[in-house]
Design a protein around this motif. Structure first.
Motif, PDB file in Angstrom:
ATOM      1  N   ALA A  70       0.860  -1.186   0.000  1.00 40.73           N
ATOM      2  CA  ALA A  70       0.000   0.000   0.000  1.00 40.73           C
ATOM      3  C   ALA A  70       0.896   1.236   0.000  1.00 40.73           C
ATOM      4  N   PHE A  71       0.644   2.150  -0.927  1.00 40.08           N
ATOM      5  CA  PHE A  71       1.469   3.342  -1.107  1.00 40.08           C
ATOM      6  C   PHE A  71       0.692   4.561  -0.604  1.00 40.08           C
ATOM      7  N   TYR A  72       1.230   5.191   0.422  1.00 40.11           N
ATOM      8  CA  TYR A  72       0.555   6.318   1.070  1.00 40.11           C
ATOM      9  C   TYR A  72       0.373   7.475   0.090  1.00 40.11           C
ATOM     10  N   THR A  73      -0.812   8.099   0.117  1.00 36.02           N
ATOM     11  CA  THR A  73      -1.135   9.129  -0.876  1.00 36.02           C
ATOM     12  C   THR A  73      -0.963  10.554  -0.364  1.00 36.02           C
ATOM     13  N   GLY A  74      -0.554  10.708   0.901  1.00 36.59           N
ATOM     14  CA  GLY A  74      -0.327  12.046   1.435  1.00 36.59           C
ATOM     15  C   GLY A  74       1.004  12.613   0.972  1.00 36.59           C
ATOM     16  N   ASN A  75       1.492  13.621   1.686  1.00 33.92           N
ATOM     17  CA  ASN A  75       2.733  14.289   1.275  1.00 33.92           C
ATOM     18  C   ASN A  75       3.960  13.405   1.445  1.00 33.92           C
ATOM     19  N   SER A  76       3.945  12.526   2.442  1.00 35.53           N
ATOM     20  CA  SER A  76       5.080  11.632   2.668  1.00 35.53           C
ATOM     21  C   SER A  76       5.074  10.491   1.656  1.00 35.53           C
ATOM     22  N   PHE A  77       6.231   9.836   1.533  1.00 38.75           N
ATOM     23  CA  PHE A  77       6.364   8.684   0.638  1.00 38.75           C
ATOM     24  C   PHE A  77       6.610   7.448   1.507  1.00 38.75           C
ATOM     25  N   LYS A  78       5.526   6.788   1.893  1.00 36.50           N
ATOM     26  CA  LYS A  78       5.601   5.622   2.769  1.00 36.50           C
ATOM     27  C   LYS A  78       4.933   4.430   2.093  1.00 36.50           C
ATOM     28  N   VAL A  79       5.515   3.246   2.312  1.00 33.03           N
ATOM     29  CA  VAL A  79       4.997   2.010   1.732  1.00 33.03           C
ATOM     30  C   VAL A  79       4.689   1.040   2.869  1.00 33.03           C
ATOM     31  N   PHE A 133       0.223   6.198  10.459  1.00 28.91           N
ATOM     32  CA  PHE A 133       0.985   6.713   9.323  1.00 28.91           C
ATOM     33  C   PHE A 133       0.457   8.096   8.928  1.00 28.91           C
ATOM     34  N   PRO A 134       1.342   8.981   8.439  1.00 31.11           N
ATOM     35  CA  PRO A 134       2.681   8.671   7.928  1.00 31.11           C
ATOM     36  C   PRO A 134       3.803   8.688   8.961  1.00 31.11           C
ATOM     37  N   SER A 135       3.525   9.077  10.213  1.00 33.42           N
ATOM     38  CA  SER A 135       4.622   9.216  11.175  1.00 33.42           C
ATOM     39  C   SER A 135       5.146   7.877  11.673  1.00 33.42           C
ATOM     40  N   ASP A 141      11.887   1.720   4.579  1.00 33.63           N
ATOM     41  CA  ASP A 141      12.108   3.113   4.976  1.00 33.63           C
ATOM     42  C   ASP A 141      11.369   4.080   4.057  1.00 33.63           C
ATOM     43  N   GLU A 142      11.098   5.278   4.595  1.00 36.11           N
ATOM     44  CA  GLU A 142      10.476   6.305   3.767  1.00 36.11           C
ATOM     45  C   GLU A 142      11.294   6.497   2.490  1.00 36.11           C
ATOM     46  N   ILE A 143      10.596   6.624   1.376  1.00 34.83           N
ATOM     47  CA  ILE A 143      11.250   6.674   0.074  1.00 34.83           C
ATOM     48  C   ILE A 143      11.891   8.049  -0.132  1.00 34.83           C
ATOM     49  N   LYS A 144      13.186   8.040  -0.405  1.00 31.94           N
ATOM     50  CA  LYS A 144      13.952   9.278  -0.555  1.00 31.94           C
ATOM     51  C   LYS A 144      13.917   9.775  -2.005  1.00 31.94           C
ATOM     52  N   ALA A 145      14.194  11.072  -2.171  1.00 35.72           N
ATOM     53  CA  ALA A 145      14.209  11.666  -3.509  1.00 35.72           C
ATOM     54  C   ALA A 145      15.395  11.168  -4.327  1.00 35.72           C
ATOM     55  N   ASN A 146      16.504  10.862  -3.647  1.00 37.46           N
ATOM     56  CA  ASN A 146      17.706  10.351  -4.312  1.00 37.46           C
ATOM     57  C   ASN A 146      17.606   8.832  -4.420  1.00 37.46           C
ATOM     58  N   ASP A 147      17.562   8.304  -5.628  1.00 34.70           N
ATOM     59  CA  ASP A 147      17.370   6.863  -5.836  1.00 34.70           C
ATOM     60  C   ASP A 147      18.381   6.017  -5.074  1.00 34.70           C
ATOM     61  N   SER A 148      19.630   6.472  -5.025  1.00 33.17           N
ATOM     62  CA  SER A 148      20.691   5.668  -4.415  1.00 33.17           C
ATOM     63  C   SER A 148      20.510   5.510  -2.906  1.00 33.17           C
ATOM     64  N   THR A 213      -5.351  10.874  -4.160  1.00 32.37           N
ATOM     65  CA  THR A 213      -5.609  11.406  -2.826  1.00 32.37           C
ATOM     66  C   THR A 213      -7.052  11.232  -2.359  1.00 32.37           C
ATOM     67  N   SER A 214      -7.901  10.640  -3.178  1.00 27.95           N
ATOM     68  CA  SER A 214      -9.248  10.296  -2.703  1.00 27.95           C
ATOM     69  C   SER A 214      -9.197   9.107  -1.743  1.00 27.95           C
ATOM     70  N   TYR A 215      -8.071   8.402  -1.764  1.00 28.83           N
ATOM     71  CA  TYR A 215      -7.888   7.207  -0.943  1.00 28.83           C
ATOM     72  C   TYR A 215      -6.723   7.417   0.021  1.00 28.83           C
ATOM     73  N   ASN A 216      -6.693   6.638   1.096  1.00 34.47           N
ATOM     74  CA  ASN A 216      -5.541   6.671   1.998  1.00 34.47           C
ATOM     75  C   ASN A 216      -4.291   6.136   1.304  1.00 34.47           C
ATOM     76  N   TYR A 217      -4.485   5.096   0.486  1.00 37.53           N
ATOM     77  CA  TYR A 217      -3.369   4.409  -0.165  1.00 37.53           C
ATOM     78  C   TYR A 217      -3.749   4.004  -1.584  1.00 37.53           C
ATOM     79  N   ASN A 218      -2.725   3.886  -2.434  1.00 38.35           N
ATOM     80  CA  ASN A 218      -2.844   3.120  -3.674  1.00 38.35           C
ATOM     81  C   ASN A 218      -2.320   1.713  -3.378  1.00 38.35           C
ATOM     82  N   PHE A 219      -3.044   0.701  -3.809  1.00 39.52           N
ATOM     83  CA  PHE A 219      -2.660  -0.682  -3.534  1.00 39.52           C
ATOM     84  C   PHE A 219      -2.124  -1.348  -4.797  1.00 39.52           C
TER      85      PHE A 219
END
Length: 360
Positions: A70-79, A133-135, A141-148, A213-219
């Motif tokens: 499940a991929f969080y749809t708010g401002n954070s990038f959490k799986v 979530f998202p806290s 781990d939270e997905i970072k902007a830098n792929d590496s 963002t109509s949903y809590n998560y994309n699955f």
């Protein structure tokens, strides 16, 4: 004539002001009158997740194995992992390229990334059981902007749904293993990109997930290589009946049947009312809107109800606790009282719960 007009204006103003005051003090009336509900959990193997909306007295039913992440749809990038099928995930040390990971290179990790093996250390491989979530903490781990900076993970895909016979009164929450995958999640602008493959594969698949963002998560289902619809929209469900990976102090992660989650990410709150004297049914029936204590609502833990409503090892066998009921505040601000009335079917089959609820 002027006096008559003046009196009419004063009277009209008084009526208008009275209506405004009445509306300010009004209690929101829920669109549902309440009901007796038999969630379609599916019996002793509890194959289903049932998403309940109290305000409209509706339910949506999905199979527990319909989704993986499940991929969080708010401002954070959490799986978030699918805890209902005992999934777990851990970083693969020194892995920088998903295609170079092999079964042999992660063999030692497989014994660690487990659920319900009575090892207290295994809780690091599952998500925050509070679901705050998202806290809250996530195994990935939270997905970072830098792929590496985004690790490659070994993912225990959990268990299939058991398909054999289950003795009356018992429950079996998992069947055969669903195997292992190697997974890496990165950002794709404002979206997610998931890379995944079987362990010995020398290339991988990719999928872009755009936040809805109509949903809590994309699955997402890896088996289907696509997004799937699981939860209703974020404001259109309150409770979920499901199997759930919880924690036992000193023993790590453990799998629970007959679990009830609240939609805390969508803004739903709940608390338990425990009756210390007299009839629990009478206390429930007499509970009214003015008895609600707003300070007791739990918004940061999806387990506010959890498994607290039932006793699977009671002196009378499987039983619903009669000394407690629950107060729910949904995301739209409506209040409900809810009590559980059954854990099994009339013939004793587990996974056939029943509850009743009424708006306050």
């Amino acid at each position: 004539m002027k006096k008559i007009v003046f009196i009419l204006l004063i009277g009209s103003s008084f009526i208008s002001q009275s209506c405004i005051n009445d509306n300010d003090d009004a209690i929101m009336v829920a669109p549902s009158d309440g009901a007796v509900v038999n969630p379609n959990v599916g019996g002793a193997t509890q194959p289903n997740q049932v998403w309940i909306d109290l305000g409209t007295n509706t339910e949506a039913v999905t199979t527990r194995t319909d989704w993986d992440f499940a991929f969080y749809t708010g401002n954070s990038f959490k799986v978030v992992l699918n805890s209902s099928i005992m999934m777990a995930a851990g970083k693969i040390p020194n892995a920088t390229h998903i295609d170079l990971v092999t079964d042999a290179s992660v063999a030692a990790l497989k014994d660690e990334i487990q659920v319900a093996n009575f090892n207290p250390a295994n809780e690091t491989y599952i998500d925050d059981v509070k679901g705050n979530f998202p806290s809250g903490y996530t195994a990935i781990d939270e997905i970072k902007a830098n792929d590496s900076e985004n690790a490659v993970y070994l993912v225990n895909m959990g268990k299939k749904i058991f398909t054999g016979n289950v003795p009356s009164g018992s429950v079996t929450t998992g069947g055969d293993s669903r195997g292992w995958m190697k997974v890496q999640v990165v950002r794709a602008g404002a979206s997610y990109k998931i890379k995944y493959a079987e362990l010995n594969a020398t290339d991988h698949k990719e999928l872009i997930i755009t936040k809805n963002t109509s949903y809590n998560y994309n699955f997402v289902s890896l088996g289907k290589n696509s997004e799937v619809t699981i939860q209703p929209e974020k404001k259109k469900w309150d409770l979920c009946f499901t199997v759930f990976t919880n924690l036992i102090t000193g023993a790590g992660s453990y799998i629970y049947a007959d679990f009830v989650l609240t939609n805390n990410v969508g803004g739903v709150g709940a608390y338990e009312v425990k009756v210390t004297s007299g009839s629990g049914v009478e206390a429930y029936n007499n509970f009214k809107a003015s008895d609600v204590d707003p300070s007791k609502f739990v918004y940061n833990d999806q387990r506010a109800i959890g498994g607290n409503w039932r006793n699977p090892v009671g002196t009378n066998g499987l039983e619903v606790y009669g000394d407690r009921f629950y107060i729910i505040k949904d995301a739209e601000g409506y209040y409900f009282k809810l009590r559980f009335t059954r854990l099994t079917s009339t013939s004793g089959e587990r996974g056939r719960p029943q509850f009743e609820y009424k708006p306050l």
